[in-house]
Scaffold this active site. Structure first.
Site, PDB file in Angstrom:
ATOM      1  N   GLU A  34      29.816  87.965  33.742  1.00  0.00           N
ATOM      2  CA  GLU A  34      29.688  88.667  35.017  1.00  0.00           C
ATOM      3  C   GLU A  34      31.065  88.752  35.674  1.00  0.00           C
ATOM      4  OE1 GLU A  34      26.327  86.682  37.231  1.00  0.00           O
ATOM      5  OE2 GLU A  34      26.236  85.603  35.349  1.00  0.00           O
ATOM      6  N   ASP A  82      27.895  77.801  34.072  1.00  0.00           N
ATOM      7  CA  ASP A  82      27.467  78.736  35.118  1.00  0.00           C
ATOM      8  C   ASP A  82      28.576  78.704  36.171  1.00  0.00           C
ATOM      9  OD1 ASP A  82      26.109  80.430  36.752  1.00  0.00           O
ATOM     10  OD2 ASP A  82      24.436  79.087  37.197  1.00  0.00           O
ATOM     11  N   HIS A  89      23.244  86.879  44.825  1.00  0.00           N
ATOM     12  CA  HIS A  89      23.120  88.220  44.249  1.00  0.00           C
ATOM     13  C   HIS A  89      22.615  89.279  45.233  1.00  0.00           C
ATOM     14  CE1 HIS A  89      24.407  86.677  40.504  1.00  0.00           C
ATOM     15  NE2 HIS A  89      23.267  86.336  39.959  1.00  0.00           N
ATOM     16  N   ARG A 101      27.175  83.776  44.799  1.00  0.00           N
ATOM     17  CA  ARG A 101      26.681  83.111  46.005  1.00  0.00           C
ATOM     18  C   ARG A 101      27.614  83.205  47.207  1.00  0.00           C
ATOM     19  NH1 ARG A 101      25.351  80.938  41.449  1.00  0.00           N
ATOM     20  NH2 ARG A 101      23.238  80.202  41.086  1.00  0.00           N
ATOM     21  N   HIS A 125      24.713  92.313  35.033  1.00  0.00           N
ATOM     22  CA  HIS A 125      24.124  91.032  34.631  1.00  0.00           C
ATOM     23  C   HIS A 125      23.402  91.116  33.286  1.00  0.00           C
ATOM     24  CE1 HIS A 125      22.751  86.977  35.166  1.00  0.00           C
ATOM     25  NE2 HIS A 125      23.094  86.927  36.445  1.00  0.00           N
TER      26      HIS A 125
HETATM   27  C1  GLA Z   1      24.010  84.030  37.901  1.00  0.00           C
HETATM   28  C2  GLA Z   1      24.049  82.716  38.555  1.00  0.00           C
HETATM   29  C3  GLA Z   1      23.068  81.795  37.913  1.00  0.00           C
HETATM   30  C4  GLA Z   1      21.682  82.394  37.985  1.00  0.00           C
HETATM   31  C5  GLA Z   1      21.690  83.770  37.386  1.00  0.00           C
HETATM   32  C6  GLA Z   1      20.387  84.476  37.598  1.00  0.00           C
HETATM   33  O1  GLA Z   1      24.557  83.996  36.665  1.00  0.00           O
HETATM   34  O2  GLA Z   1      25.342  82.158  38.558  1.00  0.00           O
HETATM   35  O3  GLA Z   1      23.091  80.548  38.553  1.00  0.00           O
HETATM   36  O4  GLA Z   1      21.269  82.464  39.320  1.00  0.00           O
HETATM   37  O5  GLA Z   1      22.690  84.553  37.941  1.00  0.00           O
HETATM   38  O6  GLA Z   1      19.314  83.732  37.162  1.00  0.00           O
END
Ligand code: GLA
Length: 353
Positions: free
Chosen positions: A319, A251, A105, A80, A179
Protein backbone atom coordinates in the site's frame (compact mmCIF):
# COMPACT_ATOMS: atom_id res chain seq x y z
CA UNK A 1 -8.87 -4.43 -25.32
CA UNK A 2 -11.70 -3.56 -22.98
CA UNK A 3 -14.83 -5.51 -22.16
CA UNK A 4 -17.64 -4.59 -19.78
CA UNK A 5 -20.44 -6.38 -18.02
CA UNK A 6 -22.82 -5.95 -15.12
CA UNK A 7 -21.30 -7.69 -12.09
CA UNK A 8 -24.33 -7.27 -9.81
CA UNK A 9 -26.46 -4.68 -8.05
CA UNK A 10 -26.32 -2.65 -4.86
CA UNK A 11 -29.24 -3.02 -2.42
CA UNK A 12 -30.68 0.27 -3.83
CA UNK A 13 -30.72 -1.22 -7.33
CA UNK A 14 -27.74 0.61 -8.83
CA UNK A 15 -25.66 -1.55 -11.15
CA UNK A 16 -22.12 -2.57 -10.27
CA UNK A 17 -20.14 -2.78 -13.50
CA UNK A 18 -16.99 -4.73 -14.12
CA UNK A 19 -14.55 -3.45 -16.74
CA UNK A 20 -11.81 -5.78 -17.96
CA UNK A 21 -8.52 -4.37 -19.21
CA UNK A 22 -6.87 -6.98 -21.43
CA UNK A 23 -3.45 -6.65 -23.03
CA UNK A 24 -1.90 -8.50 -25.96
CA UNK A 25 0.12 -10.78 -23.64
CA UNK A 26 -3.00 -12.29 -22.10
CA UNK A 27 -3.04 -10.30 -18.87
CA UNK A 28 -6.51 -9.31 -17.75
CA UNK A 29 -7.37 -6.98 -14.87
CA UNK A 30 -11.04 -6.78 -13.86
CA UNK A 31 -12.06 -3.53 -12.16
CA UNK A 32 -15.38 -2.71 -10.49
CA UNK A 33 -16.92 0.75 -10.43
CA UNK A 34 -17.70 -0.16 -6.79
CA UNK A 35 -14.71 1.14 -4.82
CA UNK A 36 -12.50 0.97 -7.92
CA UNK A 37 -11.93 -2.61 -6.76
CA UNK A 38 -9.45 -4.79 -8.64
CA UNK A 39 -11.46 -8.00 -8.54
CA UNK A 40 -9.33 -10.33 -10.67
CA UNK A 41 -5.83 -10.14 -12.11
CA UNK A 42 -5.31 -12.99 -14.53
CA UNK A 43 -1.83 -13.78 -15.79
CA UNK A 44 -0.83 -16.43 -18.34
CA UNK A 45 1.35 -19.39 -17.35
CA UNK A 46 3.59 -21.62 -19.51
CA UNK A 47 0.91 -24.34 -19.42
CA UNK A 48 -1.45 -21.75 -20.98
CA UNK A 49 -3.71 -21.88 -17.92
CA UNK A 50 -4.30 -18.49 -16.35
CA UNK A 51 -3.56 -17.76 -12.69
CA UNK A 52 -5.50 -15.15 -10.72
CA UNK A 53 -2.97 -13.34 -8.51
CA UNK A 54 -5.30 -11.23 -6.32
CA UNK A 55 -7.85 -12.12 -3.65
CA UNK A 56 -11.47 -11.13 -4.21
CA UNK A 57 -15.12 -12.09 -4.11
CA UNK A 58 -17.69 -13.32 -6.60
CA UNK A 59 -20.66 -11.28 -5.32
CA UNK A 60 -21.43 -7.62 -4.63
CA UNK A 61 -22.86 -8.43 -1.19
CA UNK A 62 -19.56 -10.03 -0.18
CA UNK A 63 -17.72 -6.81 -1.05
CA UNK A 64 -20.24 -4.85 1.00
CA UNK A 65 -19.66 -7.17 3.99
CA UNK A 66 -15.86 -7.16 3.61
CA UNK A 67 -13.84 -5.33 6.29
CA UNK A 68 -10.44 -6.16 4.78
CA UNK A 69 -10.62 -3.81 1.76
CA UNK A 70 -9.88 -6.58 -0.74
CA UNK A 71 -8.64 -4.92 -3.94
CA UNK A 72 -10.19 -1.54 -3.14
CA UNK A 73 -9.22 2.07 -3.63
CA UNK A 74 -8.85 3.61 -0.19
CA UNK A 75 -9.60 7.26 0.66
CA UNK A 76 -9.65 9.96 1.74
CA UNK A 77 -6.91 8.90 4.13
CA UNK A 78 -5.41 5.44 3.76
CA UNK A 79 -4.19 3.90 7.02
CA UNK A 80 -4.70 5.47 10.42
CA UNK A 81 -5.17 8.87 12.03
CA UNK A 82 -4.74 8.75 15.79
CA UNK A 83 -8.07 9.12 17.60
CA UNK A 84 -9.42 10.45 14.27
CA UNK A 85 -8.19 13.94 15.22
CA UNK A 86 -6.25 16.48 13.19
CA UNK A 87 -5.87 20.23 12.80
CA UNK A 88 -5.68 22.18 9.53
CA UNK A 89 -5.24 25.95 9.45
CA UNK A 90 -6.05 26.07 13.18
CA UNK A 91 -9.38 24.29 12.75
CA UNK A 92 -9.75 21.01 14.66
CA UNK A 93 -11.42 18.09 12.95
CA UNK A 94 -12.78 14.90 14.44
CA UNK A 95 -13.30 11.83 12.28
CA UNK A 96 -15.15 8.76 13.42
CA UNK A 97 -12.85 6.35 15.26
CA UNK A 98 -13.82 3.28 13.27
CA UNK A 99 -11.02 0.95 14.40
CA UNK A 100 -9.46 0.50 17.83
CA UNK A 101 -10.11 4.12 18.82
CA UNK A 102 -8.52 5.48 15.61
CA UNK A 103 -9.71 6.39 12.14
CA UNK A 104 -8.83 3.73 9.56
CA UNK A 105 -8.93 3.96 5.76
CA UNK A 106 -11.09 7.06 5.49
CA UNK A 107 -13.98 5.97 7.72
CA UNK A 108 -16.89 3.54 7.73
CA UNK A 109 -18.20 4.74 4.37
CA UNK A 110 -14.82 5.20 2.68
CA UNK A 111 -14.04 5.47 -1.02
CA UNK A 112 -13.93 1.66 -1.18
CA UNK A 113 -17.74 1.57 -0.78
CA UNK A 114 -18.62 4.24 -3.35
CA UNK A 115 -19.77 3.86 -6.93
CA UNK A 116 -17.22 5.65 -9.09
CA UNK A 117 -18.21 7.07 -12.46
CA UNK A 118 -16.21 5.11 -15.01
CA UNK A 119 -15.25 6.05 -18.55
CA UNK A 120 -13.04 4.39 -21.13
CA UNK A 121 -9.96 6.40 -22.18
CA UNK A 122 -8.26 3.88 -24.50
CA UNK A 123 -9.82 0.71 -25.89
CA UNK A 124 -7.02 -0.85 -27.89
CA UNK A 125 -3.33 -1.10 -26.95
CA UNK A 126 -2.55 -0.03 -23.36
CA UNK A 127 -6.25 -0.13 -22.35
CA UNK A 128 -7.14 2.60 -19.90
CA UNK A 129 -10.12 3.74 -17.84
CA UNK A 130 -10.85 6.74 -15.66
CA UNK A 131 -12.84 6.57 -12.41
CA UNK A 132 -14.28 9.73 -10.89
CA UNK A 133 -15.76 10.42 -7.50
CA UNK A 134 -17.04 13.57 -5.83
CA UNK A 135 -16.64 13.46 -2.07
CA UNK A 136 -18.76 16.20 -0.52
CA UNK A 137 -17.62 18.73 2.07
CA UNK A 138 -17.75 16.99 5.46
CA UNK A 139 -17.70 13.47 3.98
CA UNK A 140 -16.67 11.15 6.87
CA UNK A 141 -15.62 14.32 8.73
CA UNK A 142 -13.06 15.60 6.18
CA UNK A 143 -13.23 19.26 5.14
CA UNK A 144 -13.93 20.50 1.62
CA UNK A 145 -15.48 19.00 -1.46
CA UNK A 146 -12.88 16.72 -3.07
CA UNK A 147 -12.96 15.76 -6.73
CA UNK A 148 -11.00 12.54 -7.08
CA UNK A 149 -9.91 10.80 -10.24
CA UNK A 150 -8.10 7.50 -10.65
CA UNK A 151 -6.77 6.30 -14.00
CA UNK A 152 -6.02 2.62 -14.41
CA UNK A 153 -3.89 1.75 -17.48
CA UNK A 154 -2.74 -1.77 -18.31
CA UNK A 155 0.30 -1.41 -20.50
CA UNK A 156 1.65 -3.85 -23.03
CA UNK A 157 4.71 -4.35 -20.78
CA UNK A 158 2.38 -5.90 -18.18
CA UNK A 159 2.27 -2.90 -15.86
CA UNK A 160 -0.88 -1.66 -14.21
CA UNK A 161 -0.30 2.07 -13.84
CA UNK A 162 -2.52 3.84 -11.31
CA UNK A 163 -2.65 7.63 -11.47
CA UNK A 164 -4.33 9.54 -8.68
CA UNK A 165 -5.50 13.09 -9.28
CA UNK A 166 -7.56 15.31 -7.01
CA UNK A 167 -8.43 18.85 -6.09
CA UNK A 168 -10.54 20.38 -3.34
CA UNK A 169 -12.40 23.63 -2.71
CA UNK A 170 -10.97 23.87 0.85
CA UNK A 171 -7.67 22.76 2.29
CA UNK A 172 -8.01 19.10 3.23
CA UNK A 173 -6.10 15.81 3.47
CA UNK A 174 -5.66 13.32 0.68
CA UNK A 175 -3.81 10.02 0.99
CA UNK A 176 -5.18 7.46 -1.46
CA UNK A 177 -3.94 3.91 -1.90
CA UNK A 178 -4.78 0.62 -3.62
CA UNK A 179 -5.44 -2.31 -1.31
CA UNK A 180 -4.91 -5.35 -3.54
CA UNK A 181 -3.99 -8.58 -1.77
CA UNK A 182 -1.45 -10.37 -3.97
CA UNK A 183 -0.58 -14.03 -3.95
CA UNK A 184 1.66 -14.58 -6.95
CA UNK A 185 1.09 -18.34 -6.78
CA UNK A 186 -2.64 -17.72 -7.21
CA UNK A 187 -5.39 -16.40 -4.92
CA UNK A 188 -6.26 -19.96 -3.86
CA UNK A 189 -2.69 -20.77 -2.78
CA UNK A 190 -3.34 -20.15 0.91
CA UNK A 191 -0.02 -18.77 2.12
CA UNK A 192 2.91 -16.58 1.18
CA UNK A 193 5.70 -18.87 2.40
CA UNK A 194 7.14 -19.14 -1.11
CA UNK A 195 7.37 -15.34 -1.53
CA UNK A 196 10.47 -13.20 -1.09
CA UNK A 197 10.21 -9.45 -0.75
CA UNK A 198 12.54 -6.51 -1.24
CA UNK A 199 11.75 -2.95 -0.11
CA UNK A 200 14.22 -0.17 -0.84
CA UNK A 201 13.89 1.52 2.53
CA UNK A 202 16.51 2.09 5.20
CA UNK A 203 13.93 3.28 7.70
CA UNK A 204 10.45 2.43 8.90
CA UNK A 205 7.94 3.96 11.30
CA UNK A 206 7.56 1.80 14.44
CA UNK A 207 4.11 1.85 16.01
CA UNK A 208 2.37 1.38 19.33
CA UNK A 209 0.17 -1.67 19.91
CA UNK A 210 -2.67 0.02 17.96
CA UNK A 211 -0.60 0.50 14.79
CA UNK A 212 -0.12 4.25 15.37
CA UNK A 213 3.43 5.48 14.65
CA UNK A 214 5.36 6.62 17.71
CA UNK A 215 6.92 9.35 15.55
CA UNK A 216 10.32 7.68 15.43
CA UNK A 217 11.93 7.13 12.04
CA UNK A 218 13.87 3.99 12.93
CA UNK A 219 16.66 2.27 11.04
CA UNK A 220 15.76 -1.16 9.64
CA UNK A 221 19.32 -2.42 10.28
CA UNK A 222 19.44 -5.59 12.39
CA UNK A 223 15.66 -5.93 12.50
CA UNK A 224 13.16 -8.09 10.57
CA UNK A 225 12.28 -4.85 8.75
CA UNK A 226 15.52 -4.88 6.79
CA UNK A 227 14.24 -6.04 3.41
CA UNK A 228 16.78 -4.11 1.36
CA UNK A 229 17.83 -7.42 -0.20
CA UNK A 230 15.29 -10.00 -1.41
CA UNK A 231 14.22 -11.81 1.77
CA UNK A 232 11.84 -14.71 2.46
CA UNK A 233 9.13 -13.39 4.79
CA UNK A 234 8.79 -16.52 6.89
CA UNK A 235 11.63 -15.73 9.34
CA UNK A 236 10.35 -12.21 9.94
CA UNK A 237 6.80 -13.40 10.50
CA UNK A 238 8.03 -15.89 13.12
CA UNK A 239 10.24 -13.29 14.82
CA UNK A 240 9.71 -12.26 18.44
CA UNK A 241 10.57 -8.62 17.63
CA UNK A 242 8.16 -6.35 19.52
CA UNK A 243 7.02 -4.62 16.32
CA UNK A 244 6.13 -7.93 14.67
CA UNK A 245 4.15 -8.86 17.80
CA UNK A 246 2.34 -5.48 17.71
CA UNK A 247 1.35 -5.99 14.08
CA UNK A 248 0.67 -9.74 14.40
CA UNK A 249 3.08 -9.91 11.47
CA UNK A 250 4.16 -7.20 9.04
CA UNK A 251 1.70 -4.30 9.07
CA UNK A 252 4.06 -1.33 8.95
CA UNK A 253 5.07 1.67 6.93
CA UNK A 254 8.49 1.78 5.28
CA UNK A 255 10.06 5.17 4.42
CA UNK A 256 11.06 4.75 0.80
CA UNK A 257 14.68 5.79 0.19
CA UNK A 258 14.21 7.23 -3.29
CA UNK A 259 11.22 9.45 -2.54
CA UNK A 260 11.49 13.11 -3.48
CA UNK A 261 8.59 15.51 -3.08
CA UNK A 262 9.14 17.05 -6.53
CA UNK A 263 9.16 13.71 -8.38
CA UNK A 264 6.39 12.99 -10.86
CA UNK A 265 7.87 9.82 -12.34
CA UNK A 266 7.61 6.70 -10.19
CA UNK A 267 10.78 5.18 -8.74
CA UNK A 268 11.45 1.53 -7.90
CA UNK A 269 10.20 0.92 -4.35
CA UNK A 270 9.66 -2.80 -3.84
CA UNK A 271 9.52 -6.22 -5.42
CA UNK A 272 8.09 -9.62 -4.58
CA UNK A 273 9.04 -12.91 -6.16
CA UNK A 274 7.22 -16.22 -5.89
CA UNK A 275 9.97 -18.80 -5.95
CA UNK A 276 8.00 -21.78 -7.34
CA UNK A 277 6.73 -20.03 -10.46
CA UNK A 278 9.42 -17.34 -10.68
CA UNK A 279 6.63 -14.79 -11.08
CA UNK A 280 7.58 -11.29 -9.96
CA UNK A 281 5.75 -8.14 -8.93
CA UNK A 282 7.58 -4.81 -9.13
CA UNK A 283 6.19 -1.77 -7.35
CA UNK A 284 7.13 1.73 -8.51
CA UNK A 285 5.65 4.84 -6.97
CA UNK A 286 5.91 8.58 -6.41
CA UNK A 287 4.62 8.25 -2.83
CA UNK A 288 6.88 8.59 0.25
CA UNK A 289 5.83 5.45 2.12
CA UNK A 290 4.59 1.94 1.69
CA UNK A 291 2.69 -0.29 4.09
CA UNK A 292 3.61 -3.94 3.70
CA UNK A 293 0.70 -5.85 5.18
CA UNK A 294 0.97 -9.63 5.34
CA UNK A 295 -2.81 -10.08 5.60
CA UNK A 296 -2.49 -10.87 9.30
CA UNK A 297 -6.17 -10.38 10.06
CA UNK A 298 -7.67 -12.27 7.11
CA UNK A 299 -9.92 -15.17 7.98
CA UNK A 300 -13.34 -13.82 8.89
CA UNK A 301 -14.37 -12.53 5.45
CA UNK A 302 -17.11 -14.01 3.31
CA UNK A 303 -15.90 -16.97 1.23
CA UNK A 304 -13.67 -15.74 -1.59
CA UNK A 305 -13.68 -16.30 -5.35
CA UNK A 306 -14.33 -19.84 -6.58
CA UNK A 307 -15.30 -20.92 -3.04
CA UNK A 308 -11.84 -20.33 -1.57
CA UNK A 309 -11.71 -19.40 2.14
CA UNK A 310 -8.91 -16.93 2.70
CA UNK A 311 -6.65 -17.30 5.74
CA UNK A 312 -4.19 -15.13 7.66
CA UNK A 313 -0.89 -14.63 5.80
CA UNK A 314 -2.53 -15.77 2.59
CA UNK A 315 -1.50 -12.65 0.67
CA UNK A 316 0.62 -9.49 0.59
CA UNK A 317 -0.47 -5.86 0.26
CA UNK A 318 1.88 -3.14 -0.99
CA UNK A 319 0.00 0.00 0.00
CA UNK A 320 1.88 3.05 -1.26
CA UNK A 321 0.92 6.03 0.87
CA UNK A 322 1.83 8.99 3.03
CA UNK A 323 2.97 7.71 6.41
CA UNK A 324 0.19 6.74 8.84
CA UNK A 325 -0.99 9.55 11.15
CA UNK A 326 1.07 12.10 9.18
CA UNK A 327 -1.33 14.97 10.06
CA UNK A 328 -0.18 14.61 13.70
CA UNK A 329 3.53 14.14 12.97
CA UNK A 330 4.91 17.40 11.50
CA UNK A 331 8.23 15.76 10.49
CA UNK A 332 6.45 13.20 8.24
CA UNK A 333 5.83 14.18 4.57
CA UNK A 334 2.54 16.08 4.51
CA UNK A 335 -0.72 14.72 3.08
CA UNK A 336 -2.27 18.19 3.12
CA UNK A 337 -3.96 19.17 -0.13
CA UNK A 338 -4.35 22.90 -0.31
CA UNK A 339 -7.39 24.57 -1.76
CA UNK A 340 -6.98 24.91 -5.51
CA UNK A 341 -3.85 22.72 -5.63
CA UNK A 342 -3.81 19.62 -7.85
CA UNK A 343 -2.83 16.33 -6.28
CA UNK A 344 -0.98 13.90 -8.54
CA UNK A 345 0.59 10.56 -7.63
CA UNK A 346 1.42 7.40 -9.54
CA UNK A 347 1.89 3.81 -8.45
CA UNK A 348 2.72 1.00 -10.85
CA UNK A 349 2.45 -2.74 -10.32
CA UNK A 350 4.41 -4.61 -12.98
CA UNK A 351 4.12 -8.36 -13.38
CA UNK A 352 7.19 -10.15 -14.72
CA UNK A 353 6.14 -13.58 -15.96
C1 GLA B 1 -4.23 -2.06 6.32
C2 GLA B 1 -3.96 -1.95 7.76
C3 GLA B 1 -4.22 -3.26 8.43
C4 GLA B 1 -5.64 -3.69 8.17
C5 GLA B 1 -5.91 -3.72 6.70
C6 GLA B 1 -7.35 -3.97 6.40
O1 GLA B 1 -3.28 -2.78 5.69
O2 GLA B 1 -2.66 -1.48 8.03
O3 GLA B 1 -3.99 -3.14 9.81
O4 GLA B 1 -6.53 -2.81 8.80
O5 GLA B 1 -5.56 -2.51 6.11
O6 GLA B 1 -7.83 -5.10 7.02
Amino acid sequence: MISKHIFGHLPDGRAVEQTSLINANGIQVDILNLGGIIRRWLVPTPSSKQVDIVLGFDKVEDYLADQAYLGALVGRYANRIKHGKFTLNETHYQLEANQGGNSLHGGVDGFNRRLWQTSVLTETLNPSICLKLISEDGDQGFPGQLQAEVIYTLSENNTLRIEYKASADQTTLYNPTQHSYFNLAGHQNGDIASHQVQILASHFTPTDGNAIPSGEIATVANTPFDLRELTPLTAGLASTHEQIKFGSGYDHNWCLDDYRADLHQPFFAAMAIETQSGRKLIVNTTMPGMQLYTANFLGSEPVGKEGVSYQGNGALCFETQFYPDSPNQPHFPSAMLEQGQTFYAVTEYQIVL
